[in-house]
Design a protein around this motif. Structure first.
Motif, PDB file in Angstrom:
ATOM      1  N   ASP A   1       0.814  -1.217   0.000  1.00 33.11           N
ATOM      2  CA  ASP A   1       0.000   0.000   0.000  1.00 33.11           C
ATOM      3  C   ASP A   1       0.849   1.268   0.000  1.00 33.11           C
ATOM      4  O   ASP A   1       1.819   1.398   0.761  1.00 33.11           O
ATOM      5  CB  ASP A   1      -0.913   0.037   1.227  1.00 33.11           C
ATOM      6  CG  ASP A   1      -2.237  -0.677   0.984  1.00 33.11           C
ATOM      7  OD1 ASP A   1      -2.635  -0.773  -0.189  1.00 33.11           O
ATOM      8  OD2 ASP A   1      -2.856  -1.112   1.965  1.00 33.11           O
ATOM      9  N   THR A   2       0.456   2.211  -0.874  1.00 34.85           N
ATOM     10  CA  THR A   2       0.914   3.592  -0.801  1.00 34.85           C
ATOM     11  C   THR A   2      -0.273   4.415  -0.311  1.00 34.85           C
ATOM     12  O   THR A   2      -1.390   3.913  -0.176  1.00 34.85           O
ATOM     13  CB  THR A   2       1.363   4.099  -2.175  1.00 34.85           C
ATOM     14  OG1 THR A   2       0.226   4.077  -3.075  1.00 34.85           O
ATOM     15  CG2 THR A   2       2.470   3.226  -2.743  1.00 34.85           C
ATOM     16  N   ALA A   3      -0.035   5.706  -0.055  1.00 43.29           N
ATOM     17  CA  ALA A   3      -1.142   6.570   0.382  1.00 43.29           C
ATOM     18  C   ALA A   3      -2.239   6.596  -0.672  1.00 43.29           C
ATOM     19  O   ALA A   3      -3.432   6.472  -0.356  1.00 43.29           O
ATOM     20  CB  ALA A   3      -0.624   7.977   0.655  1.00 43.29           C
ATOM     21  N   GLU A   4      -1.847   6.715  -1.939  1.00 41.46           N
ATOM     22  CA  GLU A   4      -2.839   6.797  -3.011  1.00 41.46           C
ATOM     23  C   GLU A   4      -3.602   5.491  -3.174  1.00 41.46           C
ATOM     24  O   GLU A   4      -4.837   5.493  -3.314  1.00 41.46           O
ATOM     25  CB  GLU A   4      -2.163   7.168  -4.341  1.00 41.46           C
ATOM     26  CG  GLU A   4      -1.730   8.614  -4.457  1.00 41.46           C
ATOM     27  CD  GLU A   4      -0.427   8.894  -3.716  1.00 41.46           C
ATOM     28  OE1 GLU A   4      -0.036  10.063  -3.627  1.00 41.46           O
ATOM     29  OE2 GLU A   4       0.204   7.934  -3.217  1.00 41.46           O
TER      30      GLU A   4
ATOM     31  N   GLN B   1       4.182   9.651  11.357  1.00 42.14           N
ATOM     32  CA  GLN B   1       3.405   8.634  12.068  1.00 42.14           C
ATOM     33  C   GLN B   1       2.651   7.730  11.100  1.00 42.14           C
ATOM     34  O   GLN B   1       2.525   6.532  11.331  1.00 42.14           O
ATOM     35  CB  GLN B   1       2.426   9.301  13.040  1.00 42.14           C
ATOM     36  CG  GLN B   1       3.126  10.009  14.190  1.00 42.14           C
ATOM     37  CD  GLN B   1       2.175  10.433  15.280  1.00 42.14           C
ATOM     38  OE1 GLN B   1       2.329  10.056  16.437  1.00 42.14           O
ATOM     39  NE2 GLN B   1       1.196  11.246  14.922  1.00 42.14           N
ATOM     40  N   VAL B   2       2.146   8.292  10.013  1.00 40.70           N
ATOM     41  CA  VAL B   2       1.446   7.491   9.017  1.00 40.70           C
ATOM     42  C   VAL B   2       2.418   6.569   8.303  1.00 40.70           C
ATOM     43  O   VAL B   2       2.155   5.380   8.102  1.00 40.70           O
ATOM     44  CB  VAL B   2       0.705   8.390   8.012  1.00 40.70           C
ATOM     45  CG1 VAL B   2       0.106   7.564   6.884  1.00 40.70           C
ATOM     46  CG2 VAL B   2      -0.385   9.191   8.711  1.00 40.70           C
ATOM     47  N   ARG B   3       3.576   7.100   7.911  1.00 41.87           N
ATOM     48  CA  ARG B   3       4.565   6.272   7.206  1.00 41.87           C
ATOM     49  C   ARG B   3       5.059   5.139   8.086  1.00 41.87           C
ATOM     50  O   ARG B   3       5.248   4.019   7.619  1.00 41.87           O
ATOM     51  CB  ARG B   3       5.748   7.133   6.749  1.00 41.87           C
ATOM     52  CG  ARG B   3       5.409   8.144   5.666  1.00 41.87           C
ATOM     53  CD  ARG B   3       6.670   8.613   4.951  1.00 41.87           C
ATOM     54  NE  ARG B   3       7.725   8.988   5.889  1.00 41.87           N
ATOM     55  CZ  ARG B   3       7.905  10.216   6.388  1.00 41.87           C
ATOM     56  NH1 ARG B   3       7.062  11.186   6.038  1.00 41.87           N
ATOM     57  NH2 ARG B   3       8.887  10.466   7.211  1.00 41.87           N
ATOM     58  N   GLN B   4       5.254   5.398   9.360  1.00 43.96           N
ATOM     59  CA  GLN B   4       5.822   4.402  10.256  1.00 43.96           C
ATOM     60  C   GLN B   4       4.807   3.335  10.670  1.00 43.96           C
ATOM     61  O   GLN B   4       5.157   2.153  10.808  1.00 43.96           O
ATOM     62  CB  GLN B   4       6.373   5.079  11.513  1.00 43.96           C
ATOM     63  CG  GLN B   4       6.996   4.108  12.512  1.00 43.96           C
ATOM     64  CD  GLN B   4       7.550   4.829  13.730  1.00 43.96           C
ATOM     65  OE1 GLN B   4       7.579   6.060  13.771  1.00 43.96           O
ATOM     66  NE2 GLN B   4       7.986   4.082  14.724  1.00 43.96           N
ATOM     67  N   ASN B   5       3.552   3.707  10.852  1.00 49.01           N
ATOM     68  CA  ASN B   5       2.577   2.797  11.439  1.00 49.01           C
ATOM     69  C   ASN B   5       1.503   2.280  10.481  1.00 49.01           C
ATOM     70  O   ASN B   5       0.737   1.398  10.860  1.00 49.01           O
ATOM     71  CB  ASN B   5       1.866   3.489  12.612  1.00 49.01           C
ATOM     72  CG  ASN B   5       2.801   3.836  13.742  1.00 49.01           C
ATOM     73  OD1 ASN B   5       3.268   2.965  14.467  1.00 49.01           O
ATOM     74  ND2 ASN B   5       3.104   5.129  13.884  1.00 49.01           N
ATOM     75  N   LEU B   6       1.449   2.812   9.247  1.00 47.46           N
ATOM     76  CA  LEU B   6       0.368   2.408   8.364  1.00 47.46           C
ATOM     77  C   LEU B   6       0.852   1.958   6.986  1.00 47.46           C
ATOM     78  O   LEU B   6       0.597   0.827   6.577  1.00 47.46           O
ATOM     79  CB  LEU B   6      -0.627   3.565   8.218  1.00 47.46           C
ATOM     80  CG  LEU B   6      -1.893   3.251   7.414  1.00 47.46           C
ATOM     81  CD1 LEU B   6      -2.683   2.141   8.079  1.00 47.46           C
ATOM     82  CD2 LEU B   6      -2.748   4.506   7.264  1.00 47.46           C
ATOM     83  N   LEU B   7       1.548   2.814   6.276  1.00 51.48           N
ATOM     84  CA  LEU B   7       1.935   2.500   4.907  1.00 51.48           C
ATOM     85  C   LEU B   7       2.935   1.347   4.893  1.00 51.48           C
ATOM     86  O   LEU B   7       3.948   1.362   5.603  1.00 51.48           O
ATOM     87  CB  LEU B   7       2.535   3.737   4.228  1.00 51.48           C
ATOM     88  CG  LEU B   7       1.610   4.961   4.156  1.00 51.48           C
ATOM     89  CD1 LEU B   7       2.294   6.097   3.426  1.00 51.48           C
ATOM     90  CD2 LEU B   7       0.281   4.608   3.489  1.00 51.48           C
ATOM     91  N   GLY B   8       2.649   0.330   4.088  1.00 50.61           N
ATOM     92  CA  GLY B   8       3.524  -0.834   4.000  1.00 50.61           C
ATOM     93  C   GLY B   8       3.335  -1.843   5.109  1.00 50.61           C
ATOM     94  O   GLY B   8       4.037  -2.858   5.151  1.00 50.61           O
TER      95      GLY B   8
END
Length: 452
Positions: A93-96, A118-125
């Motif tokens: 997953d990417t943001a888009e 926080q989004v990059r570390q805990n959600l994306l990927g």
């Protein structure tokens, strides 16, 4: 004079009355003729009315104020609504891609998620995290919430991305998990995992079912088509949504004409619980049937063609195929007799049990115990690997009695059971067993309804 007129009128009425009584049909016909004649006259008069087309026409015009400029209407807000959608994150997953899959069309939100630490570390990927989005009716993001349980502490993390005006902000929150329960069931068509997949039962629950009944059922060789099972298991929930599955609370398995039942019970004051039959007998035996969680047996206790020595020889153990790094556990209480490297075994651990029983765990990628260390049933000894004479990652497991190799499956199933429920805990156990019987009956109905 008036008196004479009245007398004449009365006489006339008297004669008319007698005439009506004597000639009713004639009088009726006369009245009908009069009415029809009058009607015809009426139509004749109507047909002589002026033609509407010849009447004068007058046009009247009035100025009407447009509604577009109505101040009162401008003060009214157009009613709106919110849209909600939930998904599971994927490692790619990417943001888009995540927002697109959730029906969000908001470039500003995607840009914020790409830039927010926080989004990059805990959600994306991060695969397998529960995420939900609230959007406006034109698909702009209002709030995005992701939930996950990082450990076994009983709490979960909540990542919230929220819009305020035209700006976004993120925050991390911690909240306690709540415990619920679910009923499920399945029918064996080919394998246990195929049946649990068809019934949407998590793999973690399927593994527990196999573990609970491993002393009674050989899940590699004894399953029959049309065998069926029912299960009641815990769910750990975050904000009312199941986040992951927990312990199997009770289960029932019908295998080859026999029925087996089990339930989890922890005696008051005991350090840990165990599984018992619904009449109070322990399901725990002196030895587990497998040193790894339920997996595919690649080579049993029999003669085989050795892949390295290129000749037929007795295979004095059982090979369990599993990825490198899979935890290896001791099948019973004992003391580590050897932990190190040994010829074709590679990294190997020997555990000494009572009654001159010994178990061997070979080809390990790592060793987590030391010689002389006491270990309890289920304790991790190391991890699956491919050291020594191994053509691929697997665990080679042996069971020896007085130095003689024995079939570990047979030894485990013949080993003695642990103590039953104590007399002091029996009333509490019986109450719980009654509730579990009811729930298992309900789970069987769920299984039957889904099968039909």
């Amino acid at each position: 004079m008036i008196h004479g007129f009245t007398t004449a009128s009365l006489a006339l009425l008297d004669r008319l009355s007698r005439s009506v009584q004597k000639h009713p049909k004639r009088i009726t016909a006369a009245v009908a003729t009069l009415l029809l004649t009058g009607g015809g006259g009426a139509f004749a008069v109507a047909s002589l009315a002026p033609d509407p087309a010849d009447l004068p026409v007058h046009q009247v015009s009035y100025a009407v104020e447009t509604l577009a400029g109505n101040t009162a209407l401008e003060l009214l807000e157009t009613p709106g609504f919110s849209l909600f959608r939930s998904e599971q994150t994927r490692s790619s997953d990417t943001a888009e891609s995540l927002l697109q899959r959730m029906g969000v069309a908001d470039p500003a939100a995607a840009a914020f998620m790409r830039s927010d630490a926080q989004v990059r570390q805990n959600l994306l990927g991060r695969a397998g995290r529960s995420v939900s989005a609230e959007t406006t009716d034109d698909h702009r993001l209002l709030r995005l919430t992701a939930r996950w349980a990082p450990d076994d502490s009983g709490n979960f993390r909540r990542l919230v991305v929220e819009r305020t005006g035209e700006r976004f902000a993120s925050r991390i929150e911690t909240a306690p998990l709540t415990t619920g329960s679910r009923l499920a069931g399945g029918v064996i068509r080919s394998s246990l995992f195929a049946a649990t997949d068809a019934a949407n039962i998590p793999d973690f629950v399927a593994v527990q079912i196999a573990e609970v009944f491993s002393g009674n059922i050989d899940f590699h060789r004894s399953l029959r088509k049309e065998d069926r099972f029912s299960v009641v298991y815990e769910t750990l929930e975050a904000d009312g949504e199941p986040l992951r599955s927990g312990r199997v609370l009770s289960a029932e398995f019908h295998n080859n004409g026999k029925t087996y039942q089990a339930m989890w019970f922890q005696e008051p004051g005991a350090a840990k619980g165990a599984y018992y039959t619904l009449d109070g007998q322990s399901m725990r035996r002196a030895y587990l049937t497998s040193p790894v969680e339920f997996s595919r047996v690649t080579s049993g206790f029999k003669m085989r063609f050795h892949p390295i020595l290129q000749k037929w020889r007795a295979h004095l153990g059982t090979d369990f195929a599993a990825p490198t790094g899979t935890a290896v556990r001791t099948v019973g209480d004992g003391v580590v007799e050897f932990a190190g490297v040994q010829n074709g075994f590679g990294n190997v651990v020997f555990v000494k049990h009572r009654n001159q029983h010994e178990t061997v765990y070979a080809h390990l990628s790592r060793i987590d115990v030391k010689k002389g260390q006491s270990v309890e049933q289920g304790q991790t000894l190391g991890a699956v690997g491919a050291t020594g004479w191994a053509t691929g990652p697997h665990l080679h497991f042996e069971f020896r009695v007085n130095g003689q190799h024995q079939d570990p499956q047979a030894i485990a199933q013949q080993s003695e059971a642990a103590a039953p429920v104590s007399a002091a805990a029996r009333p509490a156990f019986d109450r719980l067993a009654g509730a579990m019987r009811t729930q298992l009956s309900a789970a069987a109905l769920v299984q039957q309804a889904s099968a039909e």
